[in-house]
Design a protein around this motif. Sequence first.
Motif, PDB file in Angstrom:
ATOM      1  N   UNK A 115      43.995  60.943  45.216  1.00  0.00           N
ATOM      2  CA  UNK A 115      43.060  60.298  43.789  1.00  0.00           C
ATOM      3  C   UNK A 115      41.903  61.296  43.538  1.00  0.00           C
ATOM      4  N   UNK A 116      41.659  62.316  44.407  1.00  0.00           N
ATOM      5  CA  UNK A 116      40.592  63.236  44.431  1.00  0.00           C
ATOM      6  C   UNK A 116      40.745  64.086  43.266  1.00  0.00           C
ATOM      7  N   UNK A 117      39.473  64.258  42.518  1.00  0.00           N
ATOM      8  CA  UNK A 117      39.482  65.039  41.367  1.00  0.00           C
ATOM      9  C   UNK A 117      39.760  66.497  41.354  1.00  0.00           C
ATOM     10  N   UNK A 118      40.403  67.121  40.459  1.00  0.00           N
ATOM     11  CA  UNK A 118      40.899  68.583  40.582  1.00  0.00           C
ATOM     12  C   UNK A 118      39.660  69.515  40.678  1.00  0.00           C
ATOM     13  N   UNK A 119      39.937  70.525  41.515  1.00  0.00           N
ATOM     14  CA  UNK A 119      38.899  71.386  41.676  1.00  0.00           C
ATOM     15  C   UNK A 119      38.668  72.012  40.100  1.00  0.00           C
ATOM     16  N   UNK A 120      37.402  72.241  39.855  1.00  0.00           N
ATOM     17  CA  UNK A 120      37.048  72.804  38.211  1.00  0.00           C
ATOM     18  C   UNK A 120      37.862  74.464  38.163  1.00  0.00           C
ATOM     19  N   UNK A 121      38.497  74.022  37.079  1.00  0.00           N
ATOM     20  CA  UNK A 121      39.177  75.132  36.512  1.00  0.00           C
ATOM     21  C   UNK A 121      40.444  75.501  36.899  1.00  0.00           C
ATOM     22  N   UNK A 122      41.138  74.761  38.164  1.00  0.00           N
ATOM     23  CA  UNK A 122      42.132  74.832  38.666  1.00  0.00           C
ATOM     24  C   UNK A 122      43.185  74.173  37.999  1.00  0.00           C
ATOM     25  N   UNK A 123      44.721  74.318  38.134  1.00  0.00           N
ATOM     26  CA  UNK A 123      45.802  73.284  37.622  1.00  0.00           C
ATOM     27  C   UNK A 123      46.544  73.114  38.815  1.00  0.00           C
ATOM     28  N   UNK A 124      47.331  72.163  39.014  1.00  0.00           N
ATOM     29  CA  UNK A 124      48.586  71.994  39.891  1.00  0.00           C
ATOM     30  C   UNK A 124      49.574  72.634  39.522  1.00  0.00           C
TER      31      UNK A 124
END
Length: 244
Positions: A115-124
């Motif tokens: 549930x941690x938010x995504x790193x700014x600018x990154x995509x999975x």
Amino acid sequence: MGWEALGQWGDDAVRIEPLAGGVANDVWSLRVHGRLAVGRLGTRSDADLAWEAELLQHLDREGLAVPVPIPTTDGRLFVDGLVVMKYMEGGPPETAADWRRVADTLRQLHRVTQGWPQRPGWRSSTDLLHAETGTRINLAAMPPEGVARCRAAWARLIGRQACVVHGNPNNPGNVRITADRVALIDWDEAHVDVPDLDLVLPHNGAGLVGDAYDIAAQASAAWEAAVCWDDEYSIKRLAEVRAV
């Protein structure tokens, strides 16, 4: 400001010697408040550095051994791209037993960051089934046939629980082992993704078998090909991703 910002950690904060830190950062051993520390100077945004700092503090509270940021004299965790972190003792993993300990630590990381938010600018990896860019990835720069192979590998991850992944734990230089703990350092590649990407380790430390290993190995090879395209290593990794 550059390394002049180190004065924000006190008048006695000094650089000692440069450390291996990759091409994106200038990394030095330091002495801060009379103790050994590590300084990393780069060009990341404040939002990116804040994400990393909050993550490392969370992991420290959860009992993981990580290089937590050392605050400035006025409480800031970074200044003009400079971060000062706790020095982590230990050496790299060498044996199969060492790598099993690394896998256990990675699984703990994955458990405590769901549930941690995504790193700014990154995509999975699964975001990239429909997007072309994300921080260090630009699929438009890759051969279309290679993109199709990568996406086919990532499509096998659909539906899995996302969490923070370290991003490069199979590099022995990013792990510091002592008799009583495993420390993960160098969180440059950390982001929210599917945990399989972290579990393709030397000696198969995570104990993956059958389809579980194949899915993880293909997805990991595809990610490493895309994230550093197109150097020699990424071309080699793409060759490991099966044709669609």
